[in-house]
Write a protein that holds these residues in place. Sequence first.
Motif, PDB file in Angstrom:
ATOM      1  N   PRO A  32       0.839  -1.205   0.000  1.00  0.00           N
ATOM      2  CA  PRO A  32       0.000   0.000   0.000  1.00  0.00           C
ATOM      3  C   PRO A  32       0.873   1.255   0.000  1.00  0.00           C
ATOM      4  CG  PRO A  32      -0.330  -1.311   2.011  1.00  0.00           C
ATOM      5  CD  PRO A  32       0.687  -2.001   1.191  1.00  0.00           C
ATOM      6  N   GLU A  33       0.363   2.299  -0.639  1.00  0.00           N
ATOM      7  CA  GLU A  33       1.122   3.543  -0.718  1.00  0.00           C
ATOM      8  C   GLU A  33       0.872   4.445   0.473  1.00  0.00           C
ATOM      9  OE1 GLU A  33       0.415   5.348  -4.509  1.00  0.00           O
ATOM     10  OE2 GLU A  33       0.981   3.526  -5.586  1.00  0.00           O
ATOM     11  N   LYS A  34      -0.179   4.151   1.240  1.00  0.00           N
ATOM     12  CA  LYS A  34      -0.487   4.920   2.448  1.00  0.00           C
ATOM     13  C   LYS A  34      -1.405   4.074   3.310  1.00  0.00           C
ATOM     14  CE  LYS A  34      -4.421   7.224   0.343  1.00  0.00           C
ATOM     15  NZ  LYS A  34      -5.102   8.464   0.070  1.00  0.00           N
ATOM     16  N   VAL A  35      -1.510   4.450   4.565  1.00  0.00           N
ATOM     17  CA  VAL A  35      -2.448   3.788   5.470  1.00  0.00           C
ATOM     18  C   VAL A  35      -3.811   4.414   5.235  1.00  0.00           C
ATOM     19  CG1 VAL A  35      -3.045   3.378   7.881  1.00  0.00           C
ATOM     20  CG2 VAL A  35      -0.654   3.286   7.164  1.00  0.00           C
ATOM     21  N   THR A  36      -4.798   3.555   4.948  1.00  0.00           N
ATOM     22  CA  THR A  36      -6.122   4.040   4.584  1.00  0.00           C
ATOM     23  C   THR A  36      -7.157   3.523   5.575  1.00  0.00           C
ATOM     24  OG1 THR A  36      -5.464   3.997   2.255  1.00  0.00           O
ATOM     25  CG2 THR A  36      -7.826   4.117   2.721  1.00  0.00           C
ATOM     26  N   GLN A  37      -8.015   4.423   6.025  1.00  0.00           N
ATOM     27  CA  GLN A  37      -9.085   4.033   6.942  1.00  0.00           C
ATOM     28  C   GLN A  37      -9.927   2.928   6.318  1.00  0.00           C
ATOM     29  OE1 GLN A  37     -11.332   7.277   8.609  1.00  0.00           O
ATOM     30  NE2 GLN A  37     -13.032   5.953   9.146  1.00  0.00           N
ATOM     31  N   GLY A  38     -10.224   1.907   7.104  1.00  0.00           N
ATOM     32  CA  GLY A  38     -11.033   0.792   6.642  1.00  0.00           C
ATOM     33  C   GLY A  38     -10.228  -0.394   6.140  1.00  0.00           C
ATOM     34  N   ASP A  39      -8.921  -0.203   5.901  1.00  0.00           N
ATOM     35  CA  ASP A  39      -8.085  -1.309   5.448  1.00  0.00           C
ATOM     36  C   ASP A  39      -7.897  -2.335   6.566  1.00  0.00           C
ATOM     37  OD1 ASP A  39      -7.708  -0.316   2.938  1.00  0.00           O
ATOM     38  OD2 ASP A  39      -5.615   0.304   3.234  1.00  0.00           O
ATOM     39  N   ALA A  40      -7.698  -3.577   6.187  1.00  0.00           N
ATOM     40  CA  ALA A  40      -7.347  -4.613   7.151  1.00  0.00           C
ATOM     41  C   ALA A  40      -5.926  -4.364   7.637  1.00  0.00           C
ATOM     42  CB  ALA A  40      -7.460  -5.990   6.521  1.00  0.00           C
ATOM     43  N   VAL A  41      -5.700  -4.454   8.926  1.00  0.00           N
ATOM     44  CA  VAL A  41      -4.371  -4.199   9.476  1.00  0.00           C
ATOM     45  C   VAL A  41      -3.347  -5.201   8.970  1.00  0.00           C
ATOM     46  CG1 VAL A  41      -4.603  -5.542  11.602  1.00  0.00           C
ATOM     47  CG2 VAL A  41      -3.172  -3.482  11.583  1.00  0.00           C
ATOM     48  N   SER A  42      -3.804  -6.365   8.524  1.00  0.00           N
ATOM     49  CA  SER A  42      -2.887  -7.383   8.004  1.00  0.00           C
ATOM     50  C   SER A  42      -2.152  -6.920   6.746  1.00  0.00           C
ATOM     51  CB  SER A  42      -3.640  -8.684   7.723  1.00  0.00           C
ATOM     52  OG  SER A  42      -4.626  -8.471   6.733  1.00  0.00           O
ATOM     53  N   LEU A  43      -2.622  -5.856   6.100  1.00  0.00           N
ATOM     54  CA  LEU A  43      -1.945  -5.317   4.925  1.00  0.00           C
ATOM     55  C   LEU A  43      -0.627  -4.641   5.278  1.00  0.00           C
ATOM     56  CD1 LEU A  43      -4.927  -3.616   3.062  1.00  0.00           C
ATOM     57  CD2 LEU A  43      -3.828  -5.786   2.507  1.00  0.00           C
TER      58      LEU A  43
END
Length: 187
Positions: free
Chosen positions: A147-158
């Motif tokens: 991922p290029e940034k931390v995005t709200q709603g993403d699974a933390v496992s990413l």
Amino acid sequence: RDEAIVYTWPYTLENAREHNQSAYGGTQTVNMGQVSASITYEFSGTYLAVVFAETYYAAKIIITIDGTEAGTAVPHNPAGTRNDAAQFGRVVFVKDDLSDGPHTVVITHEAAHTTGEDNIKGDGNAYYDNDAMFDCFIVRAEQIGAPEKVTQGDAVSLYTDDILAELGLKVIDNTDEEILYTWPYDI
């Protein structure tokens, strides 16, 4: 055989696993003639494929994801015979556009009637077609590419520690001594 897969009776019977060199890992979990059984698996990711072995008396397989029916399949082998064991495992369902995050897949069965209601088995009785030979799930646990940034709603496992470091970020875990908890968090 994964411990995270939950089987309901009769899948839970000890003799429910059959060896088949054509199956992934050499085994299949077998449901012989019971349409009441189900398979449940919770996973996180954007991709799911379901694999069943073909059989002459194949059940209709209903795949539900997050409470919504997503597809059906009948892994029937019309060239088989009443006495054939399960055939090769085949991908019977693919869903490649799931939202990133946690999902629950539930597989149930119905009689498929692929060889007719009047098919007579070895004991002289007619049975509906509802044998299921489950092989495996195939899942994509993480999105392809970092991922290029931390995005709200993403699974933390990413977000592995390496990915976060590349973004100039780090995780402060809930056990970090610098975090002050007040009652009722104060254990």
